[in-house]
Scaffold this active site. Structure first.
Site, PDB file in Angstrom:
ATOM      1  CD1 TRP A  21       0.284  -0.528   5.283  1.00  0.00           C
ATOM      2  CD2 TRP A  21       2.285   0.450   5.399  1.00  0.00           C
ATOM      3  NE1 TRP A  21       1.179  -1.325   4.605  1.00  0.00           N
ATOM      4  CE2 TRP A  21       2.417  -0.744   4.661  1.00  0.00           C
ATOM      5  CE3 TRP A  21       3.418   1.244   5.609  1.00  0.00           C
ATOM      6  CZ2 TRP A  21       3.629  -1.171   4.132  1.00  0.00           C
ATOM      7  CZ3 TRP A  21       4.623   0.822   5.068  1.00  0.00           C
ATOM      8  CH2 TRP A  21       4.718  -0.368   4.343  1.00  0.00           C
ATOM      9  CE1 TYR A  54      -2.309   1.034   3.428  1.00  0.00           C
ATOM     10  CE2 TYR A  54      -2.946   2.829   4.878  1.00  0.00           C
ATOM     11  CZ  TYR A  54      -2.135   2.327   3.876  1.00  0.00           C
ATOM     12  OH  TYR A  54      -1.148   3.132   3.340  1.00  0.00           O
ATOM     13  CB  SER A 151       0.762   7.000  -3.203  1.00  0.00           C
ATOM     14  OG  SER A 151       1.649   6.355  -2.315  1.00  0.00           O
ATOM     15  CD  GLN A 177       0.854   8.608   1.538  1.00  0.00           C
ATOM     16  OE1 GLN A 177       0.843   7.515   2.096  1.00  0.00           O
ATOM     17  NE2 GLN A 177      -0.204   9.398   1.531  1.00  0.00           N
TER      18      GLN A 177
END
Length: 324
Positions: A21, A54, A151, A177
């Site tokens: 990231w 990303y 997440s 996450q």
């Protein structure tokens, strides 16, 4: 390197994982990204985290290219979906359509036959949880993914999803996450206990608070020109930490680290890994040397006296809430 089971699953992941990231495919040149990934693998890191969003898939491409050098069975790749991958209404979220299409797209970008851990990047209030869970279960049945995770879901969302999965005999979600570091600790109250009860492990991101817990940023001083905080493409993430009370705490924590003969980043990572429900802490790196330093944290065990000292320092920022 040391390894932990991811929740109650049989999957073992390195206590330190490498993420992409804000780095690979964006702020870090591809050749440097390859060097970092190769160094991580050399040091025993087997868990590599990315996401389709990303840089619009570029991070997945960089990671997949770097990992081609190694046997497929020797590493664990995690990627995610939820955020928009286009402007059309079905190019986002956790619908069956988007899950299936993005899984296929991620496999292509990564150059893999299967994804080890496929994660719902956020909760989608517009899609029935049953639809999402059945789509993930179908991908597991097809062999396109091996495990599913989430997440940044709340404790209630996790508990509900696990209950639906059990009632419908679906393969379990094995991980969550969330963000977790010395300043952002919201998961301690409800998320960690619920996940421990449900057999889910934590793969935490931003354990160094986007570099704040390296000690390179000082109170009442300008950000170093070569730092991520001074990078206009990434500093929006870090800016919420730039408060004098936070940075003063960092200076005191650095003294604790020095007394132990370790770096602040090693102290911060060992503090995160103190919790048995945390399977791995994801670091970011723009230089291989950062990885070499950070992996040493797995051998650092903090005594109760040190943990108490850290808690006393953090007491003044216990109500810290980032502006995001």
């Amino acid at each position: 390197m040391k390894y932990r089971r991811l929740g109650h699953s049989g999957l073992k992941v390195s206590e330190i994982g490498l993420g992409s990231w804000l780095t690979y495919g964006k702020a870090v040149a591809d050749n440097t990204a390859y060097d970092c990934i190769h160094k991580a693998y050399e040091l025993g890191i087997n868990f590599f985290d990315t996401a389709n969003a990303y840089e619009g898939g570029k991070a997945e491409e960089v990671l997949g290219e770097a990992l081609k050098a190694y046997p497929r069975s020797s590493y664990v790749v995690a990627t995610k979906l939820f955020f928009p991958m286009g402007d059309r209404p079905n190019e986002r979220g956790l619908s069956r359509k988007h899950i299936v299409e993005q899984c296929n797209a991620s496999l292509k970008r990564l150059g893999l036959d299967y994804i080890d851990l496929y994660q719902c990047h956020r909760f989608d209030p517009e899609v029935p949880v049953e639809e999402t869970l059945y789509a993930l279960d179908d991908l597991i049945r097809q062999g396109k993914i091996l495990y599913a995770g989430v997440s940044e879901w709340s404790a209630a969302q996790i508990e509900n999803a696990v209950g639906i999965g059990k009632a419908n005999h679906l393969r379990p979600i094995i991980s969550n996450q969330p963000i977790y570091n010395m300043f952002e600790r919201y998961i301690e109250k409800e998320v960690l206990p619920v996940c421990a009860e449900k057999g889910m492990g934590q793969i935490v991101f931003s354990p160094l608070a986007q570099g704040i817990l390296t000690g390179k940023y000082k109170p009442n001083t300008e950000k170093p020109e070569d730092s991520r905080a001074a990078n206009n493409s990434t500093n929006w993430v870090i800016n919420s930490y730039f408060r004098n009370d936070v940075l003063e705490c960092v200076q005191e924590l650095n003294k604790v680290a020095q007394d132990l003969g370790v770096t602040l980043s090693q102290l911060a990572l060992a503090w995160v890994l103190r919790h048995p429900n945390i399977s791995s802490a994801i670091i970011g790196a723009s230089r291989p040397q950062q990885i070499e330093e950070n992996v040493k944290a797995v051998n650092l065990v903090l005594s109760q006296d040190v943990l108490n000292e850290i808690e006393n320092i953090l007491e003044r920022v216990k109500d810290f809430a980032p502006l995001r």
